[in-house]
Design a protein around this motif. Structure first.
Motif, PDB file in Angstrom:
ATOM      1  N   SER A 221       0.860  -1.181   0.000  1.00 14.07           N
ATOM      2  CA  SER A 221       0.000   0.000   0.000  1.00 14.07           C
ATOM      3  C   SER A 221       0.897   1.231   0.000  1.00 14.07           C
ATOM      4  O   SER A 221       1.722   1.411   0.906  1.00 14.07           O
ATOM      5  CB  SER A 221      -0.910   0.011   1.231  1.00 14.07           C
ATOM      6  N   LEU A 222       0.749   2.076  -1.023  1.00 16.67           N
ATOM      7  CA  LEU A 222       1.533   3.294  -1.130  1.00 16.67           C
ATOM      8  C   LEU A 222       0.754   4.447  -0.511  1.00 16.67           C
ATOM      9  O   LEU A 222      -0.276   4.875  -1.029  1.00 16.67           O
ATOM     10  CB  LEU A 222       1.831   3.584  -2.607  1.00 16.67           C
ATOM     11  N   HIS A 223       1.243   4.932   0.638  1.00 15.01           N
ATOM     12  CA  HIS A 223       0.574   6.022   1.347  1.00 15.01           C
ATOM     13  C   HIS A 223       1.193   7.347   0.909  1.00 15.01           C
ATOM     14  O   HIS A 223       2.386   7.595   1.153  1.00 15.01           O
ATOM     15  CB  HIS A 223       0.737   5.842   2.862  1.00 15.01           C
ATOM     16  N   LEU A 224       0.412   8.187   0.250  1.00 12.98           N
ATOM     17  CA  LEU A 224       0.882   9.476  -0.243  1.00 12.98           C
ATOM     18  C   LEU A 224       0.401  10.579   0.689  1.00 12.98           C
ATOM     19  O   LEU A 224      -0.803  10.801   0.840  1.00 12.98           O
ATOM     20  CB  LEU A 224       0.379   9.729  -1.662  1.00 12.98           C
ATOM     21  N   TYR A 225       1.325  11.295   1.292  1.00 14.89           N
ATOM     22  CA  TYR A 225       0.967  12.362   2.226  1.00 14.89           C
ATOM     23  C   TYR A 225       0.164  13.452   1.532  1.00 14.89           C
ATOM     24  O   TYR A 225      -0.772  14.017   2.127  1.00 14.89           O
ATOM     25  CB  TYR A 225       2.240  12.956   2.835  1.00 14.89           C
ATOM     26  N   CYS A 226       0.494  13.745   0.285  1.00 12.97           N
ATOM     27  CA  CYS A 226      -0.213  14.808  -0.441  1.00 12.97           C
ATOM     28  C   CYS A 226      -1.679  14.459  -0.674  1.00 12.97           C
ATOM     29  O   CYS A 226      -2.504  15.341  -0.901  1.00 12.97           O
ATOM     30  CB  CYS A 226       0.482  15.083  -1.770  1.00 12.97           C
ATOM     31  N   ARG A 227      -2.010  13.188  -0.596  1.00 11.91           N
ATOM     32  CA  ARG A 227      -3.385  12.753  -0.857  1.00 11.91           C
ATOM     33  C   ARG A 227      -4.110  12.345   0.421  1.00 11.91           C
ATOM     34  O   ARG A 227      -5.254  12.762   0.651  1.00 11.91           O
ATOM     35  CB  ARG A 227      -3.358  11.561  -1.829  1.00 11.91           C
ATOM     36  N   GLU A 228      -3.439  11.565   1.286  1.00  8.04           N
ATOM     37  CA  GLU A 228      -4.099  11.047   2.484  1.00  8.04           C
ATOM     38  C   GLU A 228      -3.785  11.823   3.760  1.00  8.04           C
ATOM     39  O   GLU A 228      -4.403  11.584   4.790  1.00  8.04           O
ATOM     40  CB  GLU A 228      -3.712   9.574   2.718  1.00  8.04           C
ATOM     41  N   GLY A 229      -2.820  12.738   3.695  1.00 10.87           N
ATOM     42  CA  GLY A 229      -2.383  13.391   4.923  1.00 10.87           C
ATOM     43  C   GLY A 229      -1.477  12.475   5.718  1.00 10.87           C
ATOM     44  O   GLY A 229      -0.974  11.466   5.203  1.00 10.87           O
ATOM     45  N   ALA A 230      -1.243  12.800   6.969  1.00 11.50           N
ATOM     46  CA  ALA A 230      -0.352  11.994   7.803  1.00 11.50           C
ATOM     47  C   ALA A 230      -0.929  10.599   8.033  1.00 11.50           C
ATOM     48  O   ALA A 230      -2.151  10.417   8.074  1.00 11.50           O
ATOM     49  CB  ALA A 230      -0.110  12.687   9.139  1.00 11.50           C
ATOM     50  N   LEU A 231      -0.037   9.632   8.183  1.00 15.73           N
ATOM     51  CA  LEU A 231      -0.462   8.269   8.498  1.00 15.73           C
ATOM     52  C   LEU A 231      -1.215   8.265   9.822  1.00 15.73           C
ATOM     53  O   LEU A 231      -0.798   8.897  10.792  1.00 15.73           O
ATOM     54  CB  LEU A 231       0.767   7.356   8.595  1.00 15.73           C
ATOM     55  N   ASP A 232      -2.344   7.546   9.868  1.00 12.04           N
ATOM     56  CA  ASP A 232      -3.108   7.463  11.115  1.00 12.04           C
ATOM     57  C   ASP A 232      -3.672   6.054  11.290  1.00 12.04           C
ATOM     58  O   ASP A 232      -3.502   5.180  10.427  1.00 12.04           O
ATOM     59  CB  ASP A 232      -4.234   8.505  11.156  1.00 12.04           C
ATOM     60  N   GLY A 233      -4.346   5.850  12.392  1.00 11.45           N
ATOM     61  CA  GLY A 233      -4.880   4.533  12.704  1.00 11.45           C
ATOM     62  C   GLY A 233      -5.907   4.041  11.712  1.00 11.45           C
ATOM     63  O   GLY A 233      -5.973   2.840  11.425  1.00 11.45           O
TER      64      GLY A 233
ATOM     65  N   PRO B 205      11.603   8.179   9.249  1.00 10.48           N
ATOM     66  CA  PRO B 205      11.833   9.333  10.128  1.00 10.48           C
ATOM     67  C   PRO B 205      11.241   9.114  11.512  1.00 10.48           C
ATOM     68  O   PRO B 205      10.245   8.399  11.679  1.00 10.48           O
ATOM     69  CB  PRO B 205      11.115  10.472   9.391  1.00 10.48           C
ATOM     70  N   ALA B 206      11.843   9.768  12.507  1.00 13.90           N
ATOM     71  CA  ALA B 206      11.393   9.598  13.890  1.00 13.90           C
ATOM     72  C   ALA B 206       9.935  10.005  14.062  1.00 13.90           C
ATOM     73  O   ALA B 206       9.194   9.379  14.830  1.00 13.90           O
ATOM     74  CB  ALA B 206      12.288  10.411  14.827  1.00 13.90           C
ATOM     75  N   ALA B 207       9.511  11.055  13.335  1.00 15.91           N
ATOM     76  CA  ALA B 207       8.121  11.501  13.459  1.00 15.91           C
ATOM     77  C   ALA B 207       7.154  10.416  12.992  1.00 15.91           C
ATOM     78  O   ALA B 207       6.132  10.157  13.633  1.00 15.91           O
ATOM     79  CB  ALA B 207       7.911  12.784  12.662  1.00 15.91           C
ATOM     80  N   LEU B 208       7.466   9.777  11.865  1.00 14.44           N
ATOM     81  CA  LEU B 208       6.610   8.701  11.359  1.00 14.44           C
ATOM     82  C   LEU B 208       6.597   7.528  12.342  1.00 14.44           C
ATOM     83  O   LEU B 208       5.531   6.969  12.640  1.00 14.44           O
ATOM     84  CB  LEU B 208       7.106   8.227   9.998  1.00 14.44           C
ATOM     85  N   ALA B 209       7.775   7.157  12.849  1.00 10.72           N
ATOM     86  CA  ALA B 209       7.838   6.043  13.791  1.00 10.72           C
ATOM     87  C   ALA B 209       7.000   6.331  15.035  1.00 10.72           C
ATOM     88  O   ALA B 209       6.296   5.454  15.538  1.00 10.72           O
ATOM     89  CB  ALA B 209       9.290   5.772  14.180  1.00 10.72           C
ATOM     90  N   GLY B 210       7.034   7.577  15.510  1.00 11.30           N
ATOM     91  CA  GLY B 210       6.249   7.940  16.688  1.00 11.30           C
ATOM     92  C   GLY B 210       4.760   7.858  16.437  1.00 11.30           C
ATOM     93  O   GLY B 210       4.002   7.323  17.263  1.00 11.30           O
ATOM     94  N   VAL B 211       4.314   8.372  15.294  1.00  8.55           N
ATOM     95  CA  VAL B 211       2.893   8.339  14.941  1.00  8.55           C
ATOM     96  C   VAL B 211       2.421   6.900  14.774  1.00  8.55           C
ATOM     97  O   VAL B 211       1.359   6.504  15.276  1.00  8.55           O
ATOM     98  CB  VAL B 211       2.642   9.144  13.649  1.00  8.55           C
ATOM     99  N   ALA B 212       3.218   6.101  14.060  1.00  9.66           N
ATOM    100  CA  ALA B 212       2.836   4.710  13.819  1.00  9.66           C
ATOM    101  C   ALA B 212       2.786   3.922  15.122  1.00  9.66           C
ATOM    102  O   ALA B 212       1.850   3.146  15.361  1.00  9.66           O
ATOM    103  CB  ALA B 212       3.827   4.070  12.846  1.00  9.66           C
ATOM    104  N   ARG B 213       3.779   4.132  15.968  1.00 11.89           N
ATOM    105  CA  ARG B 213       3.812   3.409  17.243  1.00 11.89           C
ATOM    106  C   ARG B 213       2.592   3.757  18.100  1.00 11.89           C
ATOM    107  O   ARG B 213       1.967   2.868  18.699  1.00 11.89           O
ATOM    108  CB  ARG B 213       5.107   3.748  17.985  1.00 11.89           C
ATOM    109  N   LYS B 214       2.237   5.026  18.150  1.00 14.46           N
ATOM    110  CA  LYS B 214       1.085   5.444  18.952  1.00 14.46           C
ATOM    111  C   LYS B 214      -0.213   4.848  18.419  1.00 14.46           C
ATOM    112  O   LYS B 214      -1.055   4.344  19.192  1.00 14.46           O
ATOM    113  CB  LYS B 214       0.996   6.968  18.945  1.00 14.46           C
ATOM    114  N   ALA B 215      -0.371   4.865  17.096  1.00 12.23           N
ATOM    115  CA  ALA B 215      -1.585   4.308  16.495  1.00 12.23           C
ATOM    116  C   ALA B 215      -1.670   2.801  16.726  1.00 12.23           C
ATOM    117  O   ALA B 215      -2.747   2.258  17.007  1.00 12.23           O
ATOM    118  CB  ALA B 215      -1.617   4.619  15.000  1.00 12.23           C
ATOM    119  N   LEU B 216      -0.559   2.124  16.618  1.00 12.35           N
ATOM    120  CA  LEU B 216      -0.548   0.675  16.807  1.00 12.35           C
ATOM    121  C   LEU B 216      -0.830   0.295  18.256  1.00 12.35           C
ATOM    122  O   LEU B 216      -1.569  -0.655  18.527  1.00 12.35           O
ATOM    123  CB  LEU B 216       0.809   0.119  16.362  1.00 12.35           C
ATOM    124  N   ARG B 217      -0.235   1.036  19.191  1.00 14.21           N
ATOM    125  CA  ARG B 217      -0.485   0.753  20.606  1.00 14.21           C
ATOM    126  C   ARG B 217      -1.967   0.964  20.947  1.00 14.21           C
ATOM    127  O   ARG B 217      -2.538   0.212  21.732  1.00 14.21           O
ATOM    128  CB  ARG B 217       0.392   1.649  21.480  1.00 14.21           C
TER     129      ARG B 217
END
Length: 434
Positions: A373-385, A405-417
């Motif tokens: 799955s190709l997640h495009l920030y310009c289309r979907e915005g930031a990765l979320d749950g 990037p650390a920001a992506l890892a932080g967002v992904a980790r929070k959503a997964l938890r």
């Protein structure tokens, strides 16, 4: 049940804790009926002993022998332990003379002053102050308070680590009790041997000679460099990384400097491939290295992916150049004709910045069980749950691997938890001042 990789990640730090506890327990004073001054003096001695133990063990962990880092879950986790030990050592070594001075102040302020600044005849005490000064110089720039340090300046300052170790060890041997001297001798040999290996022996015996075969432009910012061995090949697992030292005299920057790069090649290939993104002067220059020129390779390092045989459903989340270890793993699966149960979410700003996009689609089609799955920030915005739910509704039952990037890892980790994924199932790979 723990996978073998997860179990291995837990075996390094407990050993470090035991090695710190042994000298601390040996230095603990008796507390029954002790005065405040006696307790302060005892606390000062314990702080000094613990600080020196942390300092010496941090030095020992800097050895960077390929394979040793796997006992800590990979080199990035080992460095994290190294950094924590260094920070703890600095605080304890700083507290050591202050506590001793407070204890002496129970008699008089003059006594406290003599404890902090003794006469020139007490060389052993001045060795301790010199060790603390060296620690302040090479450790202070690593704290966030001073901002992000420039990489080469940080490396040069870390050259003072050997001096701090030597001075601290001399201080401990001169003033420590008999049983502690034996411990300092053993710990000191470990630390000084690690320092000597890193500074001298590794450059002569730990690096393999390779040559640049070709450069392949993968996007406007990323070049993949193919390397061929000039003596013997490097054995490694998918997702591991190397330290690469270019020797092309025509480079505009970075000549003779080592930098970490993730291997994008499959272990079955005869050579190596690394993806280089132009993030600084050295990496931009490396993107123009001359084919045929010499490089040196040290490694492999890392313990990102499970070992062969640990076959469980997986979720991969990559951002930007963080796709590199996943490319290597997919190429390995394709080369071996293996199948997998993998969901790959690749996060980029737009399709133009999706490095390896075409090959990713091809590999996902060739390897049974891989969904891309190709997640495009310009289309979907930031990765979320919600996006993760749509791509991988069973994420809580998968091992999760995140690189980016650390920001992506932080967002992904929070959503997964938030979706019930246990912390032990989330594995990240980050490069910060390696």
């Amino acid at each position: 049940m723990l996978t073998r990789a997860a179990a291995r990640r837990r075996c390094g730090n407990p050993a470090v804790i035991v090695l710190v506890a042994v000298p601390v327990l040996a230095a603990l004073p008796a507390v029954n009926g002790a005065s405040v001054a006696t307790l302060l003096h005892g606390a000062g001695e314990v702080a000094g002993v613990a600080g020196l133990a942390l300092m010496l063990l941090a030095g020992a962990l800097s050895v960077r022998i390929p394979g040793f880092d796997r006992h800590f879950g990979g080199l990035t986790r080992l460095w994290r332990t190294h950094h924590l030990l260094g920070a703890g050592a600095l605080l304890l070594v700083f507290a050591h003379p202050l506590l001793l001075a407070f204890a002496a102040a129970d008699d008089s302020l003059a006594g406290a002053a003599r404890t902090l600044l003794p006469g020139p005849q007490l060389v052993a005490v001045w060795l301790g102050w010199a060790a603390l000064g060296a620690m302040l110089v090479f450790l202070a720039p690593t704290f966030a308070f001073f901002g992000a340090p420039e990489y080469q300046r940080w490396k040069r300052l870390h050259g003072l680590a050997g001096l701090a170790l030597f001075l601290g060890l001399a201080h401990g041997l001169a003033l420590g009790r008999g049983e502690l001297r034996w411990l300092w001798a053993a710990y000191g040999l470990l630390a000084l041997a690690a320092y000597a290996y890193r500074r001298v022996l590794a450059r002569r015996f730990g690096r393999l000679p390779f040559g640049v075969r070709e450069l392949v432009r993968r996007s406007s910012a990323v070049v993949e460099i193919a390397l061929v061995p000039r003596e013997r090949a490097l054995r490694y697992r998918p997702g591991q990384f190397i330290y690469l030292t270019p020797l092309d005299p025509g480079l505009a920057a970075g000549l003779g400097e080592e930098h970490p790069y993730t291997l994008t090649s499959a272990p079955a290939e005869t050579g190596l491939r690394v993806a280089v993104k132009g993030l600084g002067d050295a990496s931009r220059a490396l993107q123009r290295i001359a084919p045929g020129s010499a490089v040196q390779v040290e490694g492999p390092y890392g313990d990102f992916f499970p070992t062969a045989g640990d076959t469980v459903p997986e979720l991969w989340i990559a951002g930007g150049i963080g796709i590199a270890p996943f490319i290597g793993r997919l190429r390995d699966l394709a080369a071996g004709g293996a199948s997998a149960d993998v969901v790959l979410i690749y996060c980029v700003q737009d399709e133009a910045r999706a490095d390896f996009a075409g090959e990713l689609r091809d590999l996902a089609a060739r390897v049974t069980g891989v969904r891309l799955s190709l997640h495009l920030y310009c289309r979907e915005g930031a990765l979320d749950g919600r996006y993760i739910d749509a791509c991988c509704p069973d994420a809580r039952h998968r091992e999760v691997y995140i690189c980016g990037p650390a920001a992506l890892a932080g967002v992904a980790r929070k959503a997964l938890r938030a979706r019930g994924v246990r912390r032990a199932r989330i594995h990240t790979e980050e490069f910060t001042l390696l």
